[in-house]
Design an enzyme around this catalytic site. Structure first.
Site: not given
Length: 361
Positions: A316-319
């Site tokens: 889950v690409p919160c970056h």
């Protein structure tokens, strides 16, 4: 500059060239071997996707890497301070000892002097270094399916309860609760950016976090409340799938993740996480852009909080979310990791597809 170290490509070239200018200024952590080296190391060079660079020896050890036996990255500090050299030698010679202040005193060293010397050279105390080494050995045995008693002996713990307590403190679990199996099971996954803990049920991945994330115990406690039981030890199918897909990601082959995910949060938080899944690899968005995309243009701060509450790093690409001015902000795994992930994903920008994993709310 946000970071003291040069970019990954510069440091990797320095590693290939064995550039002495970086000796002692940066170290390379190699995911495939689990070791860290000086940039002048004569060993065969790893692939760039298997390398992560850190500024201090302490950061390498905290990320779970062992010192290389060819280039001896601890040697310079050992030569500079006889006490450091003697204690490091003792640590290598007696890995079975559960080191304490008493042992340091028995060797004839002053506790406060040793503490300052190790903190100055490595960013951690001697006892912290010894504990990291022992726990890493035990964790590797457990994550590979070994028995707790085997892991306990390999890690040099005097009793099963002591080992369970040490492992439990890291995971935020009550001592003695870490048995094999259970509704949710924890395992370890090594990556070029440091070790991660994965927690899965038989059908979904519930958590994927870097071991050194400060919020990890609280996140695990939240999962335990949801499951109404302690997290056990094991490697269910979603964890195996996640490990394989992360290997593919860091090998530069694919940024697509199909591991089924389980989301635990409010309806708003889950909506934000679902939106994160639509951000293509190699691109970024701001918190305000996400707020507009979910139909809540005035909820930028709430979006930021939901982004920070994400419990499934990387997949889950919160970056991929930046501040309004494009600055790297708010990544629990460390801003250096956020920058490195964004750099890695530039490679995938030309081959993006909408491939969301299956999500369970």
């Amino acid at each position: 500059m946000l970071f003291d170290l040069p970019d990954h490509d510069t440091l990797y070239q320095a590693l290939l060239d064995r550039d002495a200018r970086y000796d002692g200024q940066a170290y390379v952590c190699v995911a495939t071997t689990g070791t860290f080296c000086r940039l002048t190391c004569p060993a065969r060079k790893p692939k760039p996707e298997n390398c992560a660079f850190r500024a201090t020896i302490g950061e390498c050890i905290e990320a779970g890497f062992r010192p290389c036996k060819r280039c001896h990255p601890l040697q310079a500090a050992a030569l500079a301070d006889p006490a450091i050299g003697a204690l490091l030698a003792a640590l290598d010679e007696r890995p079975d000892i559960r080191w304490s202040e008493r042992h340091i005193v028995q060797l004839g060293f002053d506790l406060s002097t040793v503490r300052r010397s190790f903190k100055r050279q490595f960013g951690m105390t001697f006892l912290e270094m010894a504990r990291q080494r022992r726990l890493r050995e035990g964790f590797e045995t457990l994550s590979g399916g070994g028995k707790v008693i085997t892991a306990q002996h390999e890690a040099g713990f005097e009793s099963p309860s002591a080992f369970r307590a040490a492992f439990g403190r890291l995971l935020g679990c009550a001592p003695g609760s870490l048995t094999r199996g259970g509704l949710l099971q924890a395992s370890w996954i090594g990556t070029p950016l440091g070790d991660m803990i994965a927690v899965s049920s038989t059908t979904h991945l519930h958590l994927l976090e870097f071991v050194d994330r400060k919020a990890l115990p609280a996140e695990l406690a939240k999962l335990q409340r949801h499951a109404k039981e302690q997290v056990g030890i094991g490697t269910p199918p979603p964890t195996e799938q996640a490990r394989a897909e992360l290997d593919t990601f860091f090998a530069g082959q694919s940024a697509v993740f199909h591991t089924p995910l389980a989301f635990h949060g409010s309806a708003f938080t889950r909506r934000v996480w679902e939106e994160l899944l639509t951000i293509p690899a190699g691109t970024t968005q701001s918190y305000s852009e996400i707020a507009h995309r979910i139909g809540r243009p005035n909820a930028t701060r709430a979006v930021a909080r939901a982004n920070g509450a994400n419990q499934i790093a990387l997949m889950v690409p919160c970056h991929r979310v930046l501040g309004a001015d494009g600055a790297l902000t708010g990544y629990g795994g460390g801003l250096w990791r956020k920058q490195r992930l964004i750099e890695i994903e530039r490679h995938f920008k030309s081959c993006n597809k909408d491939t969301r994993p299956h999500v369970s709310g």
